[in-house]
Design a protein around this motif. Structure first.
Motif, PDB file in Angstrom:
ATOM      1  N   PRO A 221      48.852  43.014  42.401  1.00 32.45           N
ATOM      2  CA  PRO A 221      48.132  41.785  42.605  1.00 32.45           C
ATOM      3  C   PRO A 221      48.772  40.809  43.765  1.00 32.45           C
ATOM      4  O   PRO A 221      50.095  40.832  43.876  1.00 32.45           O
ATOM      5  N   VAL A 222      47.953  40.203  44.459  1.00 30.07           N
ATOM      6  CA  VAL A 222      48.806  39.071  45.487  1.00 30.07           C
ATOM      7  C   VAL A 222      48.187  37.523  44.907  1.00 30.07           C
ATOM      8  O   VAL A 222      47.026  37.423  44.417  1.00 30.07           O
ATOM      9  N   ASN A 223      49.292  36.893  44.830  1.00 23.97           N
ATOM     10  CA  ASN A 223      48.940  35.281  44.263  1.00 23.97           C
ATOM     11  C   ASN A 223      48.241  35.569  42.931  1.00 23.97           C
ATOM     12  O   ASN A 223      47.257  34.732  42.849  1.00 23.97           O
ATOM     13  N   ASP A 224      48.794  36.336  42.128  1.00 24.85           N
ATOM     14  CA  ASP A 224      47.906  36.623  40.806  1.00 24.85           C
ATOM     15  C   ASP A 224      46.666  36.445  40.850  1.00 24.85           C
ATOM     16  O   ASP A 224      45.895  36.158  39.935  1.00 24.85           O
ATOM     17  N   GLN A 225      45.999  37.228  41.744  1.00 23.98           N
ATOM     18  CA  GLN A 225      44.430  37.521  42.050  1.00 23.98           C
ATOM     19  C   GLN A 225      43.835  36.046  42.343  1.00 23.98           C
ATOM     20  O   GLN A 225      42.805  36.101  41.945  1.00 23.98           O
ATOM     21  N   THR A 226      44.331  35.023  42.605  1.00 28.07           N
ATOM     22  CA  THR A 226      43.642  33.752  42.850  1.00 28.07           C
ATOM     23  C   THR A 226      43.026  34.073  43.990  1.00 28.07           C
ATOM     24  O   THR A 226      43.329  34.761  45.024  1.00 28.07           O
ATOM     25  N   LEU A 227      41.581  33.536  44.037  1.00 28.60           N
ATOM     26  CA  LEU A 227      40.681  33.989  44.991  1.00 28.60           C
ATOM     27  C   LEU A 227      41.282  33.611  46.459  1.00 28.60           C
ATOM     28  O   LEU A 227      41.832  32.464  46.369  1.00 28.60           O
ATOM     29  N   ASP A 228      41.023  34.321  47.359  1.00 23.67           N
ATOM     30  CA  ASP A 228      41.258  34.098  48.772  1.00 23.67           C
ATOM     31  C   ASP A 228      39.989  34.055  49.454  1.00 23.67           C
ATOM     32  O   ASP A 228      39.402  34.863  49.649  1.00 23.67           O
ATOM     33  N   GLY A 229      39.352  32.756  49.525  1.00 26.41           N
ATOM     34  CA  GLY A 229      37.881  32.699  49.812  1.00 26.41           C
ATOM     35  C   GLY A 229      37.178  33.440  48.763  1.00 26.41           C
ATOM     36  O   GLY A 229      37.410  32.747  47.702  1.00 26.41           O
TER      37      GLY A 229
END
Ligand code: SF4
Length: 326
Positions: A221-229
């Protein structure tokens, strides 16, 4: 500032420049599609009027879509005018990249900042099967030209269609090992014209995630899966790029929605997957004042639906996809 009744700040406008396209993706345009006559479409000066109007209401992010936006006459002049409008800080485009190898440089000079390229396979035969055209080579050249012109970070939008390109998702994901691109896998959404196909052939983002992990190992995961857009992002160990999953149908992200759409015929669509719309072009052509148009937009945005109701079986049937621009 445009705020809806749920307190969401709406500041991102997606403008469809045309309903025409130079591809015929099997999940998009119905057979025998009739296009809007040019006179019914927003003219260049009308697009500039609307851009100034929305920017005056706090809209600072614009994405140009279609059909296929690069088919629009004067596309470079349009991008220049939009990107040089006061208050507009971000101008991007979603394109099939067929014409991009020639246009990437001039568009970047005119002020375009980023492109998302729609590409569903790296297999030339399957590309023809999915789009009706033998254009994969041009699309690939277009992507490389966009990267060279600095229209990045490059994002590739992949619609996964059951029975067509599930096996291709691994090769597309593998691109991120060598390229600092974001390859995003999007759940197919239903609209008019191709509804049964769009609902019947939908592959969930969770399935696509498993297909890639089964072939290439665990995705980090990147950024704890926080939405990118709209995307939940991951990366393959050692990869330069990232892989995104867009759960538009099965796990919608409407809570953080910040956008509305302006269709090529000048209609404000408040939610991609709802029928609620407001015609702005007719009142503009009938002499409505800027104040009257501002009030109309603010009221419409205030009443923007919370989100889609696909799970309840509510499918928007008042437009086909190439009339909205995704
Ligand atoms: S479905 Fe509608 S509310 Fe949800 S993210 Fe898309 S446009 Fe926004």
């Amino acid at each position: 500032m445009a705020i809806d009744r749920f307190g969401r700040r709406i500041h991102y406008l997606r403008i469809s420049l045309t309903d025409h396209c130079n591809l015929r993706c099997i999940y998009c345009m119905p057979e025998g599609m009739t296009f809007h006559p040019y006179a019914e479409l927003m003219q260049d000066d009308e697009i500039f009027i609307f851009t100034r109007l929305f920017s005056g209401l706090g809209f600072d992010k614009i994405r140009l879509t279609g059909g296929e936006p690069t088919l629009r006459a004067n596309i470079v002049k349009l991008v220049h005018g939009i990107s040089h409008t006061d208050g507009i800080r971000s101008v991007s485009m979603t394109t099939n990249a067929v014409l991009l190898s020639k246009l990437a440089g001039p568009l970047a000079e005119a002020g375009l900042q980023r492109v998302n390229v729609s590409i569903d396979t790296l297999d030339p035969l399957k590309f023809k099967q999915l789009t009706g055209f033998d254009n994969l080579e041009n699309v690939w050249k277009g992507i490389l030209s966009a990267e060279q012109a600095g229209l990045g970070p490059i994002k590739l939008n992949v619609v996964v269609v059951r029975g067509f390109n599930e096996p291709d998702v691994v090769e597309l994901a593998r691109l991120t090992l060598q390229h600092a691109w974001q390859v995003r896998f999007i759940e197919m959404m239903p609209f008019a014209g191709k509804t049964d196909f769009q609902t019947g052939q939908m592959v969930t983002a969770a399935e696509t995630h498993s297909l890639i992990e089964n072939a290439m190992g665990r995705l980090v995961p990147v950024n704890d899966q926080t939405l990118d857009g709209e995307a939940r992002r991951f990366h393959l160990p050692g990869a330069l790029g990232t892989i995104g999953f867009i759960y538009s149908v099965t796990a919608p992200f409407c809570g953080s929605c910040n956008r509305v759409r302006l269709t090529a015929d000048g209609v404000l669509r408040l939610c991609l997957l709802r029928e609620s719309e407001l015609d702005l072009l007719t009142p503009l052509r009938n002499g409505a004042s800027q104040d009257q148009l501002r009030t109309m937009v603010l009221e419409a945005v205030y009443n923007k639906p919370w989100g889609h109701a696909l799970a309840q079986g509510e499918i928007p049937l008042n437009r086909v996809l190439n009339e909205i621009g995704g």
